[in-house]
Structures are given as C-alpha cells and as structure tokens.
Write an enzyme that holds these catalytic residues in place. Structure first.
Site, PDB file in Angstrom:
ATOM      1  N   LYS A   1     -10.472   3.233  -3.270  1.00 24.26           N
ATOM      2  CA  LYS A   1      -9.752   4.456  -3.058  1.00 24.26           C
ATOM      3  C   LYS A   1     -10.389   5.481  -3.828  1.00 24.26           C
ATOM      4  O   LYS A   1     -10.841   5.328  -4.966  1.00 24.26           O
ATOM      5  CB  LYS A   1      -8.149   4.287  -3.411  1.00 24.26           C
ATOM      6  CG  LYS A   1      -7.500   3.254  -2.396  1.00 24.26           C
ATOM      7  CD  LYS A   1      -6.122   3.881  -2.382  1.00 24.26           C
ATOM      8  CE  LYS A   1      -5.236   3.091  -1.048  1.00 24.26           C
ATOM      9  NZ  LYS A   1      -4.540   2.021  -2.017  1.00 24.26           N
TER      10      LYS A   1
ATOM     11  N   ASP B   1     -13.644  -3.065  -5.159  1.00 27.23           N
ATOM     12  CA  ASP B   1     -12.578  -2.885  -4.081  1.00 27.23           C
ATOM     13  C   ASP B   1     -11.279  -3.435  -4.493  1.00 27.23           C
ATOM     14  O   ASP B   1     -11.317  -4.033  -5.504  1.00 27.23           O
ATOM     15  CB  ASP B   1     -12.847  -3.948  -2.974  1.00 27.23           C
ATOM     16  CG  ASP B   1     -14.072  -3.587  -1.834  1.00 27.23           C
ATOM     17  OD1 ASP B   1     -14.394  -2.436  -1.929  1.00 27.23           O
ATOM     18  OD2 ASP B   1     -14.554  -4.135  -1.045  1.00 27.23           O
TER      19      ASP B   1
ATOM     20  N   MET C   1      -6.744  -9.672   7.956  1.00 28.55           N
ATOM     21  CA  MET C   1      -6.331  -8.098   8.620  1.00 28.55           C
ATOM     22  C   MET C   1      -5.525  -8.498   9.915  1.00 28.55           C
ATOM     23  O   MET C   1      -5.891  -7.589  10.909  1.00 28.55           O
ATOM     24  CB  MET C   1      -7.798  -7.620   8.991  1.00 28.55           C
ATOM     25  CG  MET C   1      -8.668  -7.419   7.750  1.00 28.55           C
ATOM     26  SD  MET C   1     -10.259  -6.702   7.977  1.00 28.55           S
ATOM     27  CE  MET C   1     -11.120  -7.929   8.750  1.00 28.55           C
TER      28      MET C   1
HETATM   29  N1  SAH Z   1     -13.844 -11.049   2.264  1.00 24.78           N
HETATM   30  C1  SAH Z   1     -12.684 -11.194   2.390  1.00 24.78           C
HETATM   31  C2  SAH Z   1     -11.913 -10.863   3.488  1.00 24.78           C
HETATM   32  C3  SAH Z   1     -12.088  -9.053   3.705  1.00 24.78           C
HETATM   33  S1  SAH Z   1     -10.904  -8.493   4.775  1.00 24.78           S
HETATM   34  C4  SAH Z   1     -12.408 -12.785   2.018  1.00 24.78           C
HETATM   35  O1  SAH Z   1     -13.399 -13.587   1.938  1.00 24.78           O
HETATM   36  O2  SAH Z   1     -11.389 -13.096   1.512  1.00 24.78           O
HETATM   37  C5  SAH Z   1      -9.470  -8.310   4.099  1.00 24.78           C
HETATM   38  C6  SAH Z   1      -8.329  -9.147   4.432  1.00 24.78           C
HETATM   39  O3  SAH Z   1      -8.501 -10.406   3.511  1.00 24.78           O
HETATM   40  C7  SAH Z   1      -7.138  -8.804   4.195  1.00 24.78           C
HETATM   41  O4  SAH Z   1      -6.721  -7.755   5.352  1.00 24.78           O
HETATM   42  C8  SAH Z   1      -6.091 -10.059   4.090  1.00 24.78           C
HETATM   43  O5  SAH Z   1      -5.996 -10.771   5.453  1.00 24.78           O
HETATM   44  C9  SAH Z   1      -7.197 -11.116   3.456  1.00 24.78           C
HETATM   45  N2  SAH Z   1      -6.990 -10.874   1.841  1.00 24.78           N
HETATM   46  C10 SAH Z   1      -7.792 -10.856   0.975  1.00 24.78           C
HETATM   47  N3  SAH Z   1      -7.105 -11.059  -0.216  1.00 24.78           N
HETATM   48  C11 SAH Z   1      -5.965 -11.460   0.115  1.00 24.78           C
HETATM   49  C12 SAH Z   1      -4.793 -11.901  -0.706  1.00 24.78           C
HETATM   50  N4  SAH Z   1      -4.884 -11.839  -2.028  1.00 24.78           N
HETATM   51  N5  SAH Z   1      -3.549 -12.286  -0.014  1.00 24.78           N
HETATM   52  C13 SAH Z   1      -3.328 -12.148   1.236  1.00 24.78           C
HETATM   53  N6  SAH Z   1      -4.530 -11.747   1.880  1.00 24.78           N
HETATM   54  C14 SAH Z   1      -5.599 -11.403   1.522  1.00 24.78           C
END
Ligand code: SAH
Length: 343
Positions: free
Chosen positions: A144, A123, A255
């Site tokens: 993508k 991803d 998100m």
């Molecule tokens: N499984 C992931 C979350 C997936 S949902 C986890 O545990 O982190 C995707 C969301 O994660 C994004 O919309 C954002 O809110 C957050 N996110 C993930 N990586 C990020 C980053 N480097 N900086 C800011 N937000 C991040």
C-alpha cells in the site's frame, strides 16, 4: 550460543571494510550503540589502535589478513570480541516467501536473507510487523502507498531492479510462497531481463498452512488423497467446475471471497452434493483468525460476513477437523473414513 546485552549508549568498535561491515554497522546502530569503525588492521603501516573505552568489538569477517593480532590484544585487555558475518556480495535480489503472516513460519533461509538485506520490499500478507526485529534494512511497503493505492506490479519490479543495480541486497518479501499466485515468476523474469542476479527462497504457502491453522489437513488417509489449489480471483468456467467436482479430492481456494457465491453454485451445477462440507478460514495466524464451517448448499449465506484474506476449503477433510476438535479419538476418524468408503 546467543547472548542479549543492552548496548544503548555503549561504544562498539566494528572492524572490517565498508562493504563487508555495512550491515553489522546498521545492526549495532539500531541496537543503540555508539559505533566506531576500523576498516583496516593497520594504520599507516602500524597496527591500528583500539579506541579507549571500547565496550565490545564486533569483528566482521572481511577476509583481510592481520585482524587476528588486533583481536588478540583486545581480548587480553578484557574487551569482548563478537564475530560478525560479512555482508554478502551486493547488488542482487532474493525473492523470499514469508509464510502466512507470522514470523514463526519463516524459514531459516528467509531469516538469513532478511538479515543480509539492505532494502526489503514487502507485501501486507508477509509477516511485516516483525521486520524491524529481523533486519536492519530499509523497509519499503509496496502493498500500500499513502492514499491506499497499490504500487503496480511493474513499478515493484522497477524499484527492485533499480535498487539492486545501485548495489543493494534486495529482499522482496511476499506472503506465503513466491510461486503460488505470488507473481514470483514475473519478478524473477524482470531481474533476469535487467541482468540482476536473483534467487528464490520458498515459503510456507497459505494454501496448506491456513487450513492447518483451523485444524484441517488438506489430505487425510482414506478421506482425500489429493488437493487442488485454485485461484478465485476470477470466476471459474463450467468446464473447470465439472473437472474439480469430478476429481473428488480437496479443493483449496485462495482469493476466493469475491467469487464464493459463483463457485458454490458452479460446483452444485457440476453435481457436487449440497452437503459437501466447506470451510472459510479468515486471517490465519493473525489476531482475529476465524473459521466458518457450513456446506456447499449453505456457505454463501453462512460466509456473507467473511472478508479477505481467507482460504476456502471444500471437501470431506473439513469433517476431520471437526472430529479432531475437542475429542481427538482415532475412532471418530475411523468412523468418518468408514462412512465415506460406504457412501
Ligand atoms: N503466495 C501466497 C498467496 C498469494 S494470493 C501463498 O502462497 O500463500 C493471496 C491470498 O492468499 C489471499 O487472498 C488469501 O486467500 C491467501 N492468504 C494468504 N495469507 C493468508 C492468511 N494469513 N489467512 C488467510 N488467507 C491468506
């Protein structure tokens, strides 16, 4: 000890069966070596010969008896021997949490799984830019597709399962932790339904690490003793707003950019103070990382230019980061704690 040698154009002999040596072969080829192979220590019943001009022997531990004497002969002839782990049994899936986007926050288990992979489906939130340094596997971007359409969840599951059934070690590399809004449970279920062996490697979730990148601790003694992680994918209900506001702890939203406005308004309606501090941390651990700090009453306009990926933090812990910034005096934190206890 680890040594780096430039192997470009060097003759490297990789010993071991095809199944055990397939990843070592790819690694040495990727390093620019000219790879020669010996799949058995014997050739027509006689000890096998080491080709002239061999610069290095990469000895894969494939469990065949008889390699020891060949390797001893190499050492006596002055050819260095590097021990290489055998590739794991083929045909399984490992769901790997890749952390928030920097390879520094990959776990040791994640690095091992990547090294052992034949195919990686990744991803865009995972640390994908560094993948070529971590694995010789085929890399497939399922975040993508050309034309910028996402590969659908059911197509990702199909690709993973088919690849594993074809005998590959599949890594499904996801951002953060696979089980935090990562659809990890669905991907495990798809493997189980297809009879494919699957394991999960936990990752560093953005819910904790991205606030930390901005200096915000999600809990802090006498400031907040709980944190709730919420998906902002869809707006919350009034009941959820009331419960969240009633808890009095830190609220972390993933998100959440698209529903920020509704969340701030909902928490206000549920009685949360308009001066409750709030932070939006965008692109944690990546170029362009940015933190916007405001409060519940002003965040909607303050964060108007913010975009995904971002983590929202609502709660007094946001002030801890401000107190720690620049002048990390314990006294500031004590004052903060005292003012909160008094309020
Ligand atoms: N499984 C992931 C979350 C997936 S949902 C986890 O545990 O982190 C995707 C969301 O994660 C994004 O919309 C954002 O809110 C957050 N996110 C993930 N990586 C990020 C980053 N480097 N900086 C800011 N937000 C991040």
């Amino acid at each position: 000890m680890q040594l780096s040698i430039d192997l470009t154009g060097r003759d490297v002999l990789v010993t071991g069966t095809h199944a055990a040596a397939r990843q070592a072969v790819r690694r040495y080829q990727a390093a620019g070596a000219v790879v020669h192979r010996l799949i058995s220590p014997y050739d027509a019943g006689q000890p096998a010969q080491v080709p002239q001009g061999t610069f290095l022997v990469a000895a894969v531990e494939d469990g065949q008896p008889g390699w020891a004497s060949l390797l001893d002969r190499c050492r006596e002839a002055g050819i260095p021997v590097a021990a290489e782990p055998a590739a794991g049994p083929a045909g399984h899936v490992t769901l790997v949490g890749g952390g928030p986007g920097t390879s520094d926050l990959l776990t040791v288990a994640a690095v091992k799984a990547l090294r052992d992979a034949d195919v990686v489906f990744y991803d865009r939130l995972a640390p994908y830019q560094e993948l070529p340094l971590l694995t010789s596997a085929e890399l497939v971007d399922v975040g993508k597709k050309p034309g910028h359409h996402k590969v659908s969840q059911s197509d990702i599951e199909k690709l993973m399962v088919e690849s594993a059934l074809a005998g590959n070690n599949v890594v499904r590399l996801k951002g953060g932790d696979p089980y935090v809004f990562g659809r990890g449970g669905e991907e495990v279920a798809a493997c189980v339904a297809a009879g494919v062996k699957v394991q999960v490697v936990s990752g560093v979730t953005s819910a904790i690490s991205v606030p930390a990148a901005a200096g915000i601790p999600v809990t802090h003694r006498e400031v907040s003793h709980m944190f709730t992680v919420v998906s902002g994918h869809a707006p919350l209900t009034e009941k959820e707003h009331r419960h969240l506001a009633g808890l009095g702890g830190t609220i972390v939203v993933l998100m959440g950019i698209g529903t920020l406005h509704q969340l701030a308004a909902g928490l206000r309606r549920a009685g949360m103070r308009p001066d409750m501090p709030m932070a939006v941390v965008e692109r944690g651990y990546r170029p362009g990382q940015r933190t916007t700090i405001a409060d519940l009453g002003t965040i909607a306009s303050a964060a108007a230019g913010c975009s995904n990926p971002a983590v929202l933090v609502i709660g007094e812990v946001v002030r801890v980061a401000e107190a720690n910034r620049g002048h990390a005096h314990a006294a500031d934190l004590d004052m903060l704690a005292a003012s909160l206890l008094g309020s």
